[in-house]
Design a protein around this motif. Structure first.
Motif, mmCIF file in Angstrom:
data_model
loop_
_atom_site.group_PDB
_atom_site.id
_atom_site.type_symbol
_atom_site.label_atom_id
_atom_site.label_comp_id
_atom_site.label_asym_id
_atom_site.label_seq_id
_atom_site.Cartn_x
_atom_site.Cartn_y
_atom_site.Cartn_z
ATOM 1 N N GLY B 133 -14.247 133.177 101.964
ATOM 2 C CA GLY B 133 -14.237 131.810 102.489
ATOM 3 C C GLY B 133 -13.319 131.669 103.688
ATOM 4 N N GLU B 136 -14.602 133.610 106.721
ATOM 5 C CA GLU B 136 -15.707 132.955 107.422
ATOM 6 C C GLU B 136 -15.194 131.750 108.221
ATOM 7 N N MET B 137 -14.228 131.021 107.664
ATOM 8 C CA MET B 137 -13.616 129.923 108.429
ATOM 9 C C MET B 137 -12.998 130.460 109.713
ATOM 10 N N ILE B 140 -15.637 131.305 112.277
ATOM 11 C CA ILE B 140 -16.233 130.120 112.896
ATOM 12 C C ILE B 140 -15.269 129.494 113.904
ATOM 13 N N LEU B 146 -17.133 125.181 117.181
ATOM 14 C CA LEU B 146 -16.699 123.829 116.822
ATOM 15 C C LEU B 146 -15.615 123.302 117.763
ATOM 16 N N GLU B 241 -9.351 122.476 104.842
ATOM 17 C CA GLU B 241 -10.331 122.004 105.828
ATOM 18 C C GLU B 241 -9.675 122.057 107.196
ATOM 19 N N VAL B 243 -10.068 120.711 110.959
ATOM 20 C CA VAL B 243 -10.747 119.738 111.814
ATOM 21 C C VAL B 243 -10.697 120.261 113.243
ATOM 22 N N CYS B 244 -11.863 120.442 113.823
ATOM 23 C CA CYS B 244 -11.936 120.933 115.203
ATOM 24 C C CYS B 244 -12.485 119.834 116.106
ATOM 25 N N ASN B 246 -15.287 119.527 117.633
ATOM 26 C CA ASN B 246 -16.694 119.155 117.470
ATOM 27 C C ASN B 246 -17.185 119.174 116.039
ATOM 28 N N GLY B 247 -16.272 119.310 115.103
ATOM 29 C CA GLY B 247 -16.708 119.334 113.707
ATOM 30 C C GLY B 247 -15.604 119.859 112.821
ATOM 31 N N THR B 248 -15.886 119.954 111.550
ATOM 32 C CA THR B 248 -14.883 120.471 110.623
ATOM 33 C C THR B 248 -15.488 121.615 109.823
ATOM 34 N N VAL B 249 -14.620 122.463 109.296
ATOM 35 C CA VAL B 249 -15.070 123.587 108.486
ATOM 36 C C VAL B 249 -14.207 123.612 107.229
ATOM 37 N N LYS B 250 -14.839 123.849 106.091
ATOM 38 C CA LYS B 250 -14.160 123.641 104.818
ATOM 39 C C LYS B 250 -14.327 124.861 103.918
ATOM 40 N N LEU B 251 -13.231 125.274 103.306
ATOM 41 C CA LEU B 251 -13.244 126.359 102.328
ATOM 42 C C LEU B 251 -14.135 125.964 101.157
ATOM 43 N N PRO B 252 -15.065 126.836 100.772
ATOM 44 C CA PRO B 252 -15.927 126.468 99.637
ATOM 45 C C PRO B 252 -15.172 126.589 98.309
#
Ligand SMILES: [Mg+2]
Ligand SMILES: [Mg+2]
Ligand SMILES: [Mg+2]
Ligand SMILES: [Mg+2]
Lengths: 345, 345, 345, 345
Positions: B133, B136-137, B140, B146, B241, B243-244, B246-252
């Motif tokens: 996780g 992959e964050m 990205i 993002l 999480e 916050v970028c 253009n979007g956010t990416v979150k640990l599953p």
């Protein structure tokens, strides 16, 4: 329903027109009898559409019209205080969109006036109290099933702002909803606050800070972190999680169909399970607006307001001022309010 | 695989025994040839199980054993620095569980020693770098898809602590993973930090603060909010999480079966869709531990370490000290490090 | 681990090479000592890479090599039966990738041979038994906490097929995994089955049916609906939900990072919360393959196989044949098997 | 709104009273002027509450009342056909709760009568057309962005049934909503159907089948699998997924707060992330009911009905009959309807 509350609306912009339609078409026990606007033609147009009276730009005259029993204020922010005071002068019911005033002193004047009258007449348009998600969060927290609330993590992200927007408006016009809803969820008051400047988005080179982070601590020691994005993000996205002693409770995302697919563009885009995110804030709380007005009219008919009060409008204003004052200090500043009058307890 | 890295392990407690099994049974290209422990019997027992050599409590002797090419340090925290230095005296590879040392000064000594040797020999056990996780964050974020990262929101919640746990350990033993992983995700260094006391859980009346909130700001201006719960919560729950622009990416959340049901107790419990939450931290990153050791052995065979370095152990230590120093001040304190040596860039 | 199982592999294609690496590098207690392949050069290349013996295309010779204690069969499907029988002739352990044979009669021969030997020697490569999601579903169902299982809804979607693929292969090579896993989850046997032709995807004009729906009913009356897509869908997507008396249990999607964003293409693409879907089946069950081989080697060392048996391979074959026979009939056809030998109970 | 549609309601049970409140209090452009019920006292009580006229049990008289412009039929199922025909005799607008009639022949009579009149006057209460989730699914399918629809997987689970419930009612009173909504989502008609008996829940020993599975195939070849549970499950749970050529689209679960916690009972219950499931069907589609009536009144004012028609009520009836006839046959039975009149296209 026998009694119909006769309402006059000040301000026929987007939200004023929408509230007019809402009250006439969907709110039982209420109708709009007159409208007015700084721009007379806007009032005339709305009045013509529904076959009701236009006061043109004579907002003061409309407030005094004996047929008008309640005034809904949806004019531009700087005019709110004045129209509220004039409505209170007539001792009529007043529904005022947020913010209640531009500063704490003006809110205090409204509060003092309600004290003199001896009755709550003002409701502030904090419609999130009527959102099903926030309402259920409040019910769960209040039930105690998760223990005491300790921390709130919230964010308020939106896509664009009108001309003239300033860094301070990120607090007083945007985060003001969180300033209100966090107190309400926690049943607590602010102790001190700190507005933190963080890494800025390069998408957003318009002269105001974006994003900002607002930190608040309450009398009971709860910690609140609100991320505010006002421009150029990916969508309108409202998140809120309350961490309690025995678990957490989280605001749901709006009801949305889930797709699993690889969209057009096939070769470059990876397949995904996806759920749409809104871009327009008006959709997000549309149901809350409907319920808010129905409940307001109900409480007016019952003779006792139950929705967000002048006090709520005042506290949001005081907390917002402290946040703005703290910007750049790297410190928490105290939030100092007057004593809370009995009427609002 | 032709070359087999011969490893000696210091510390045969729970994690030491698990690493021993891991290296012998599942890590290709490596095996354990000797073990030692402060309690000689613990070493003897582990050695007997795998038919390998026990140095009893002669850890220093084991480090010097010519057959031992690399040392894995899983002894108690206060001993880490000493064993790392002794391993470096032999110019052998060293894998040290976190924390690298008890204070910044001791970390600096390790860093200086590696400089003298002219080569990275130490890897610190920040295993989250190997979690799918987080990896992959990072991919990205680094891809830029993002935009720049702006804010991290993380939490680290667990269920219980051993005896002797103190408020400060909430930083140096618990949040230390976030202190490391946030720098890594952002590819950035800390500017200043603030540890905030928040409303305390009444479940947790053991003399240490719980929860705590740790705020960090980076050189590039990113803002980081880490909630730390160390006891009596609902489970072991790691959230992150980013916050970028253009979007956010979150640990599953970990892979888990979803049930829709009304559990036994039928009348009082409401039906729900539910996904289990872990209570034991060892399960959560089990796969990361496996990958961590495989990658470490691979990089040792290649002659060049790529995992978390002495510098990473040092910075986590400095940031942790600043967080602890800031407690109760309501202010951000600077995080001041030495210049970063070329070797770690 | 003292004992090392010496394995010979037949078939050095993609999966054979991967199993070779897996056994040598990651499976404790086992190694590969020899390889062979219909194409001698393929065997030679793999052998050279790991410094082991190549039998070229002399697969039969390799089976007889006294050093080879167990044979892993990853050759093309039509050869499986023959190599299994030859391995059984040597009374050696045999791990055979699915399918066990091309028809029920051939499976019966294998079963009879194992009966004569008086011991299970064959394991079939139904690796989903080792997937954490399916394993947890089975645990929950078997625990009885949700009551008896009643219905399974499954789908098996993938992106493309090699040349020569036929409609029937949608059953015998694709849905065969569901034919196996549903029996295993339910601990039940098939009563009758029906393969239904449904509306065809216009993306998939290659001469075979796509999609197909397979309906199965079990001895205990459970109903199973398996959707099979073999080409041109959006990704590799495996879904399974078991409906029980008191609730349902659902296979989780693979662990994946969640993004909230508006991707590049900004104006036309709506913002979304999204979770990636795989396109390559090899990734999906990679961990299951690892566990499968570790457990197989463990059970071989213990002298008693516990994984999928010849019986499991046989039943999948019989059910598949009945499904193919039912196509176009709009009726359920009986699934008739021999008596289940004691050895497999 | 100038025009107010004057409605008479037949049937003052739970749903009749709720529709009465809905029309009076929340539906713009409509009001209830009279009510009647088989039990005169029920009509009197409702009438008294709103100060409107009660026809007691003289339902026929109320239909003929010149003041009544539209009739809403919420009486018990066997009476629907008769009241619809009597309302059509007056050539008045008619809103009839599902089912339109008890059999296909009676539906045909209604259809013929509308043909004679030359205008659609009847709307059937298939309120799911107005659910935001289904409406969005239909929009996505119709847009073609996912390619053609191929398969529908649906389930309809609920908790209990009133006295007198029979196996057949699982089709005609429960699955009837799916019989309607699947045609609507696919814009397609049924070709053949099969009702399959599956393993029965031991919780549900009341003399009727539970669960049942209904399989339908459409003219265009789509395959539909509907699981129906009518009693003793875990909650009221409506699921629907449409598999298309390039992806799938799924009905969302109702908007609900997410908790992460370990509930009271602490030691035996595992912590989980959970989302509540409803138990009462009335909550699930409450918003759809509101929208349904608003849209119906709008279309009546516009002089042209747009909601579910007599034809829709008829087809659901024919498909339901075929499903019931197929039970126990293990075969698909044809669904044979009359030609679709122009008026309903
Ligand atoms: Mg109204
Ligand atoms: Mg090893
Ligand atoms: Mg091995
Ligand atoms: Mg009305």
């Amino acid at each position: 329903m026998d009694k119909v509350l006769k309402i006059g609306i000040i301000g026929c912009g987007a939200i004023g027109k929408d509230h007019c339609r809402r009250i006439i078409e969907t709110v039982p026990g209420a109708t709009v009898v007159a409208v007015s606007d700084y721009v007379a033609a806007a009032a005339d147009e709305t009045a013509a559409k529904y076959g009701i009276k236009s006061y043109g730009n004579d907002c003061d005259g409309m407030i005094k019209d004996p047929e008008v029993e309640a005034v809904v204020i949806t004019s531009i922010d700087p005019t709110h205080h004045d129209y509220v005071m004039k409505t209170l002068a007539e001792e009529k019911w007043c529904f005022c969109e947020k913010p209640l005033s531009q500063n704490a002193k003006d809110c205090e004047e409204i509060i003092r006036r309600e004290q003199e009258i001896g009755k709550r007449l003002v409701q502030v348009g904090f419609m999130r109290h009527y959102d099903r998600g926030y309402a259920e969060m409040k019910r769960i927290i209040a039930s105690g099933e998760l223990g005491k609330p300790l921390i709130i993590k919230a964010c308020h992200r939106n896509v664009s702002q009108g001309p003239g927007f300033k860094t301070e408006n990120g607090v007083t016009n945007v985060a003001i909803h969180e300033l209100d809803i966090c107190r309400w969820l926690l049943d607590d008051e602010y102790e001190d606050v700190q507005c933190v400047k963080v890494r800025q988005s390069s998408n957003s080179d318009k002269g105001y800070d974006n994003p900002q982070v607002m930190l608040m601590r309450t009398k009971k020691g709860c910690f609140i972190d609100v991320e505010v994005q006002v421009a150029d993000g990916y969508g309108y996205d409202i998140q809120c999680e309350v961490v309690c002693e025995n678990g957490t409770v989280k605001l749901p995302d709006p009801y949305a169909v889930v797709c699993r697919s690889r969209p057009a563009g096939w070769d470059s885009v990876k397949p995904a399970e996806s759920m749409p995110i809104m871009t327009d804030w008006k959709e997000r709380f549309i149901e809350a607006y409907d319920i808010e007005f129905c409940k307001w009219v109900e409480s007016v008919h019952a003779g006792k307001l139950t929705g967000p009060s002048s006090w709520d409008g005042y506290v949001a204003c005081v907390a917002g001022d402290a946040l703005n004052a703290s910007r750049g200090t790297s410190q928490f500043l105290k939030v100092e309010t007057m004593e809370k009058p009995e009427m609002y307890k």
